[in-house]
Design a protein around this motif. Structure first.
Motif, mmCIF file in Angstrom:
data_model
loop_
_atom_site.group_PDB
_atom_site.id
_atom_site.type_symbol
_atom_site.label_atom_id
_atom_site.label_comp_id
_atom_site.label_asym_id
_atom_site.label_seq_id
_atom_site.Cartn_x
_atom_site.Cartn_y
_atom_site.Cartn_z
ATOM 1 N N SER A 92 -82.669 -11.378 128.510
ATOM 2 C CA SER A 92 -82.856 -12.060 128.654
ATOM 3 C C SER A 92 -82.250 -12.024 130.244
ATOM 4 O O SER A 92 -81.184 -11.141 130.127
ATOM 5 C CB SER A 92 -82.375 -13.419 128.256
ATOM 6 N N PHE A 96 -79.975 -18.383 134.014
ATOM 7 C CA PHE A 96 -81.031 -19.059 133.575
ATOM 8 C C PHE A 96 -81.297 -20.643 134.289
ATOM 9 O O PHE A 96 -79.646 -21.193 135.049
ATOM 10 C CB PHE A 96 -80.786 -19.626 132.254
ATOM 11 N N PRO A 98 -83.219 -23.777 134.414
ATOM 12 C CA PRO A 98 -84.465 -24.334 133.674
ATOM 13 C C PRO A 98 -85.319 -24.673 134.739
ATOM 14 O O PRO A 98 -85.897 -25.248 134.126
ATOM 15 C CB PRO A 98 -83.442 -25.743 133.173
ATOM 16 N N ALA A 101 -87.991 -21.744 134.801
ATOM 17 C CA ALA A 101 -88.146 -21.110 132.942
ATOM 18 C C ALA A 101 -89.520 -21.418 132.656
ATOM 19 O O ALA A 101 -89.901 -22.898 132.241
ATOM 20 C CB ALA A 101 -87.167 -21.456 132.341
ATOM 21 N N SER A 129 -87.171 -28.959 132.278
ATOM 22 C CA SER A 129 -87.629 -28.081 132.375
ATOM 23 C C SER A 129 -89.462 -27.943 132.481
ATOM 24 O O SER A 129 -89.648 -27.918 131.514
ATOM 25 C CB SER A 129 -87.122 -27.009 131.650
ATOM 26 N N THR A 132 -91.802 -25.825 130.536
ATOM 27 C CA THR A 132 -91.566 -24.722 128.975
ATOM 28 C C THR A 132 -91.898 -25.730 128.000
ATOM 29 O O THR A 132 -92.091 -27.189 127.919
ATOM 30 C CB THR A 132 -89.658 -25.527 128.858
ATOM 31 N N ASP A 290 -76.037 -16.624 125.421
ATOM 32 C CA ASP A 290 -77.158 -16.656 126.211
ATOM 33 C C ASP A 290 -76.801 -17.425 127.397
ATOM 34 O O ASP A 290 -77.291 -18.705 126.058
ATOM 35 C CB ASP A 290 -78.574 -16.061 125.180
ATOM 36 N N ARG A 291 -78.138 -17.944 128.754
ATOM 37 C CA ARG A 291 -77.836 -19.132 129.074
ATOM 38 C C ARG A 291 -79.021 -19.786 128.684
ATOM 39 O O ARG A 291 -78.771 -20.958 128.564
ATOM 40 C CB ARG A 291 -77.810 -18.468 130.691
ATOM 41 N N ARG A 292 -80.218 -19.112 128.456
ATOM 42 C CA ARG A 292 -81.057 -20.434 127.928
ATOM 43 C C ARG A 292 -80.804 -20.629 127.268
ATOM 44 O O ARG A 292 -80.909 -22.253 126.534
ATOM 45 C CB ARG A 292 -82.029 -19.767 128.143
ATOM 46 N N HIS A 293 -79.665 -19.817 125.884
ATOM 47 C CA HIS A 293 -79.910 -20.558 124.620
ATOM 48 C C HIS A 293 -78.653 -22.260 124.733
ATOM 49 O O HIS A 293 -78.757 -22.965 124.169
ATOM 50 C CB HIS A 293 -79.541 -19.450 123.829
ATOM 51 N N TRP A 295 -78.191 -23.730 127.307
ATOM 52 C CA TRP A 295 -79.039 -24.865 127.387
ATOM 53 C C TRP A 295 -79.630 -25.682 126.526
ATOM 54 O O TRP A 295 -79.433 -26.687 126.637
ATOM 55 C CB TRP A 295 -79.909 -24.486 129.198
#
Length: 308
Positions: A92, A96, A98, A101, A129, A132, A290-293, A295
């Protein structure tokens, strides 16, 4: 001292086959696996043939009910449970955004979770996002925890007991309501005592192993189980079972208050011994930083808490 990592077998493998392999082992059916990873069915069949040659194993073996995993495939599946979340974190992006993404979000939960909190979660993610996709998944028979361990979903929403190997945070405290028909002998009550409650027949929602854990496990601890007359797979299926009967269903308050507009049903407060349920979010510790997680978890937390 430098440690040299062996990559002998990795070098001869096509790592593009990893996603099809995971899908095939979990779906155990070519067309569903193809749909899951965005391949055509012929392309997935070719991937399966390549995997069989690479691993020197049939992987999927036909039986009277469709396909089952070979012994080697079962072993590979167990190892992927640990490997896939680690690879997701490794590959990943460090940062990140959003707004840029496109990776879909996968959230597991019961119909209660999707009906009650799903719209707010989807709206908030869509606002932050736009590209997404949000995919809500029903609970698999092997449980929400195993879905997370396998990397099949990003996180789960649930009210059960928390496994020690997964990260959990409480989102809200839900209050249970007892639902009965208008003609029920106790319909005029505002609340039920535990004695009244246990004297009734029950419509039970099969949340896990044929039970509603936050109700039935507590009653088991008290040594006072309830009598299940009808068991249904969904919260929404419980309500129609009550009409014209002396049965009772025990459902989360936020859910049932939105659904019970029927004048033929009545809501009563649940006994104090089973009055509340801590509702939680659960995820794999591999995604903690994890940055995405991070968020995604904040989106879900905000949507659920603001729903109160």
């Amino acid at each position: 001292m430098m440690i040299c990592m062996l990559t002998t077998h990795i070098e001869r493998a096509d790592l593009n086959l990893l996603a099809p392999l995971v899908a095939l082992l979990e779906e155990r059916q070519v067309s569903r696996a193809a749909s899951r990873v965005g391949l055509s069915q012929p392309a997935m069949s070719r991937a399966l043939q390549r995997l069989r040659r690479l691993l020197d194993d049939p992987l999927l073996v036909r039986d009277p009910d469709g396909f089952r995993l070979s012994a080697r495939a079962e072993d590979i599946h167990r190892q992927l449970t640990t490997l896939i979340p680690l690879l997701e974190t490794l590959l990943s992006p460090a940062e990140f955004d959003p707004r840029a993404a496109t990776q879909p979000v996968n959230i597991a939960g019961s119909d209660y979770a999707v009906h009650t909190y799903g719209p707010a979660i989807a709206r908030l993610i869509g606002t932050q996002s736009p590209d997404t996709a949000v995919r809500f998944h029903s609970w698999r028979p092997d449980g929400i925890a195993d879905q997370i361990r396998r990397g099949a979903v990003d996180l789960g929403l649930f009210g059960g007991h928390a496994p020690d190997d997964l990260n959990v945070t409480r989102l809200v405290t839900e209050h249970f309501k007892c639902v009965v028909s208008e003609g029920h002998p106790l319909a005029t009550r505002s609340a039920l005592t535990l004695t009244d409650y246990l004297g009734l027949g029950h419509v039970v929602v099969d949340v896990a192993d044929g039970k509603q854990p936050d109700i039935d496990y507590r009653l088991a601890e008290l040594g006072r189980p309830r009598r299940a007359v009808v068991t249904v797979p969904y919260h929404t299926a419980a309500l129609p079972m009550l009409h014209g009967t002396d049965l009772v269903a025990t459902l989360p308050g936020r859910f049932v208050e939105a659904w019970v507009t029927d004048s033929e049903l009545r809501l009563l407060s649940a006994p104090a011994e089973i009055a509340t349920m801590p509702y939680r979010m659960i995820w794999h510790p591999a995604f903690e930083l994890d940055r995405r997680h991070q968020w995604l978890r904040e989106c879900v937390r905000t949507a659920v808490v603001d729903h109160e």
